[in-house]
Design an enzyme around this catalytic site. Structure first.
Site, PDB file in Angstrom:
ATOM      1  CE1 TYR A 124       0.040  -8.503   3.832  1.00 36.14           C
ATOM      2  CE2 TYR A 124       0.575  -6.987   2.047  1.00 36.14           C
ATOM      3  CZ  TYR A 124      -0.303  -7.870   2.651  1.00 36.14           C
ATOM      4  OH  TYR A 124      -1.501  -8.129   2.064  1.00 36.14           O
ATOM      5  CG  ASP A 207       3.463  -2.202   7.739  1.00 35.39           C
ATOM      6  OD1 ASP A 207       2.570  -2.090   8.616  1.00 35.39           O
ATOM      7  OD2 ASP A 207       3.284  -2.824   6.675  1.00 35.39           O
ATOM      8  CE  LYS A 232      -4.658  -6.711   6.603  1.00 35.69           C
ATOM      9  NZ  LYS A 232      -3.239  -6.664   6.297  1.00 35.69           N
TER      10      LYS A 232
HETATM   11  C1  LIG Z   1      -2.427  -6.350   5.148  1.00 32.98           C
HETATM   12  C2  LIG Z   1      -1.112  -5.721   5.301  1.00 32.98           C
HETATM   13  C3  LIG Z   1      -0.636  -4.795   4.347  1.00 32.98           C
HETATM   14  C4  LIG Z   1      -1.406  -4.457   3.079  1.00 32.98           C
HETATM   15  O1  LIG Z   1      -2.592  -3.794   3.349  1.00 32.98           O
HETATM   16  P1  LIG Z   1      -3.911  -3.848   2.409  1.00 32.98           P
HETATM   17  O2  LIG Z   1      -4.900  -3.044   3.175  1.00 32.98           O
HETATM   18  O3  LIG Z   1      -4.287  -5.292   2.257  1.00 32.98           O
HETATM   19  O4  LIG Z   1      -3.537  -3.243   1.103  1.00 32.98           O
HETATM   20  C5  LIG Z   1       0.584  -4.196   4.593  1.00 32.98           C
HETATM   21  N1  LIG Z   1       1.322  -4.492   5.687  1.00 32.98           N
HETATM   22  C6  LIG Z   1       0.912  -5.391   6.605  1.00 32.98           C
HETATM   23  C7  LIG Z   1       1.767  -5.684   7.788  1.00 32.98           C
HETATM   24  C8  LIG Z   1      -0.318  -6.036   6.444  1.00 32.98           C
HETATM   25  O5  LIG Z   1      -0.718  -6.916   7.354  1.00 32.98           O
END
Ligand SMILES: *Cc1c(COP(=O)(O)O)cnc(C)c1O
Length: 418
Positions: A124, A207, A232
């Site tokens: 990301y 992640d 998300k």
């Molecule tokens: C959006 C996202 C992030 C960052 O998260 P935020 O809530 O925007 O700080 C990290 N990893 C992935 C895979 C993401 O889609």
């Protein structure tokens, strides 16, 4: 809560019923938002005792009966953390005010000046920038690997690095944004075991934003820490920015310690929103995945579409298919596809969508479309974008919970405008 002993029920039930004791708050069925900055001690002795036991992990009741100050702990945070730990099969969890706060705090807990971090590629954009630019200023070095590297190749790269003994974290994102390349978490766990014999002790963080907490369980595959942008799928309604980490209790305790110092814990309202959302995450994700499968099958046969990236279309014999079968229980609801034409064609398609919204972010109830090359991946250099198949023709889709036939007809009319 212990009086009723609900702990015997499944994670699916506890994510609805757990994390809150109505008897503690005027019998309120739902947890109120504790909009307070601090908590009153009955006596000075009590205050002393709370500070003494603050850093040790306790049951839900104990945590809620030794509250000090909202940056350290508060009942909405406790509730969200209880629920996520249940779903992830984790000993404990920590919530943050953003995904990047969760990721940066977690990495900084384990990586100090002089250390080395191994990362999967691509990551990301925010995480990539944090590791390559921010951590670099604090003298943390990195090495990258991608899906084409074998365990032996990755191991050799580590052992050849002058800081090999200082490898403190293996950071993996799977599936990776936006083309959904997969890393075998089990292989990474084997690598870590292997490295132990060279006296290298690294923590594995995954992640899991794209598939968790329903479709992939990295902790069960051998990871130590499970990270999320809770903005998300966990939040799921595009109305909150939040992040989380779950895993072994001793590791989460260290992360919470740094979170208190940095002050990036999830606020009462953020925690309340994600606690509410965790009740429906499984329902939403199942529907989103079912819609995604139908849409991907439609796109695959459309004359204006050249290539579809959807995990449900991986074919037997492809090493990525074997990883997919081993470590996830659904293809999820993210996809990307190449339109027949370049940026102009992609933009015509995006501008012609009627039901589907044009926005970055993902995992929410509404379907979103975006153009990674000029948007979320625009900070990557050209070479890296091309290496990762992020072309001007590529469109990324996060599929929502709408009627699948409406989605298909909206995509069809927009593709036909090109
Ligand atoms: C959006 C996202 C992030 C960052 O998260 P935020 O809530 O925007 O700080 C990290 N990893 C992935 C895979 C993401 O889609």
């Amino acid at each position: 809560m212990d009086k009723k002993n609900i702990a015997k029920f499944s994670a699916e039930s506890l994510v609805v019923a757990g994390g809150h004791d109505p008897m503690g708050v005027l019998n309120s069925l739902k947890n109120p938002i504790f909009q307070t900055s601090t908590f009153v001690f009955n006596t000075a002795e009590e205050g002393k005792a709370f500070f003494n036991k603050y850093s040790s992990a306790d049951t839900l009741e104990e945590r809620n009966s030794s509250l000090i100050y909202t940056r350290l702990n508060h009942p909405n945070l406790t509730a969200a953390e209880f629920r996520l730990a249940q779903l992830d099969g984790a000993e404990d969890a920590a919530f943050f005010e953003s995904g990047m706060a969760a990721i940066s705090t977690t990495i900084m807990t384990f990586c100090k000046a002089g250390d080395l971090i191994l990362m999967s590629s691509p990551l990301y954009g925010g995480t990539d920038t944090f590791i390559k630019r921010t951590l670099n200023q604090f003298d943390v070095a990195y090495i990258e690997f991608d899906t084409n590297h074998s365990l032996e190749e990755i191991k050799a790269t580590i052992l050849n690095h002058p800081r090999a003994k200082r490898l403190k974290m293996i950071y993996v994102e799977t599936p990776a944004n936006p083309t959904l390349s997969l890393t075998d978490i089990g292989m990474i766990a084997d690598l870590r075991e292997d490295l132990r014999s060279s006296d290298i002790q690294a923590v594995i963080a995954v992640d899991n934003t794209y598939l968790g907490p329903i479709f992939q369980k990295p902790l069960a595959q051998g990871a130590d820490l499970n990270l999320y942008s809770a903005t998300k799928y966990i939040g799921g309604h595009s109305d909150v920015i939040a992040g989380a980490c779950s895993g072994k209790e001793d590791l989460i305790q260290g992360i919470k310690g740094l979170r208190t110092t940095l002050g990036c814990m999830a606020s009462p309202f953020t925690s309340w929103l994600v606690t509410r959302s965790l009740e429906t995450v499984s329902l939403r994700m199942e529907k989103q995945a079912s819609n995604a499968e139908q849409l991907a099958n439609f796109l695959k046969n459309h004359p204006m579409v050249n290539k579809v990236y959807f995990l449900g279309h991986l074919e037997e014999g492809d090493p990525q298919h074997a990883i997919y079968k081993k470590q996830q229980n659904s293809a999820g609801a993210m996809m990307a596809f190449e339109v027949n034409g370049g940026e102009k064609a992609a933009f015509t398609f995006l501008n012609s969508l009627e039901l589907v919204k044009l926005a970055v972010s993902l995992g929410s109830t509404e379907t979103l479309a975006s153009h990674p090359y000029t948007m979320s991946s625009s900070n990557m250099n050209e070479e890296d974008r091309i290496k990762n198949n992020i072309t001007e023709s590529l469109v990324r889709i996060s599929v929502g919970i709408e009627n699948p036939n409406d989605l298909i007809s909206d995509f069809d009319q927009a593709l036909n405008q090109m």
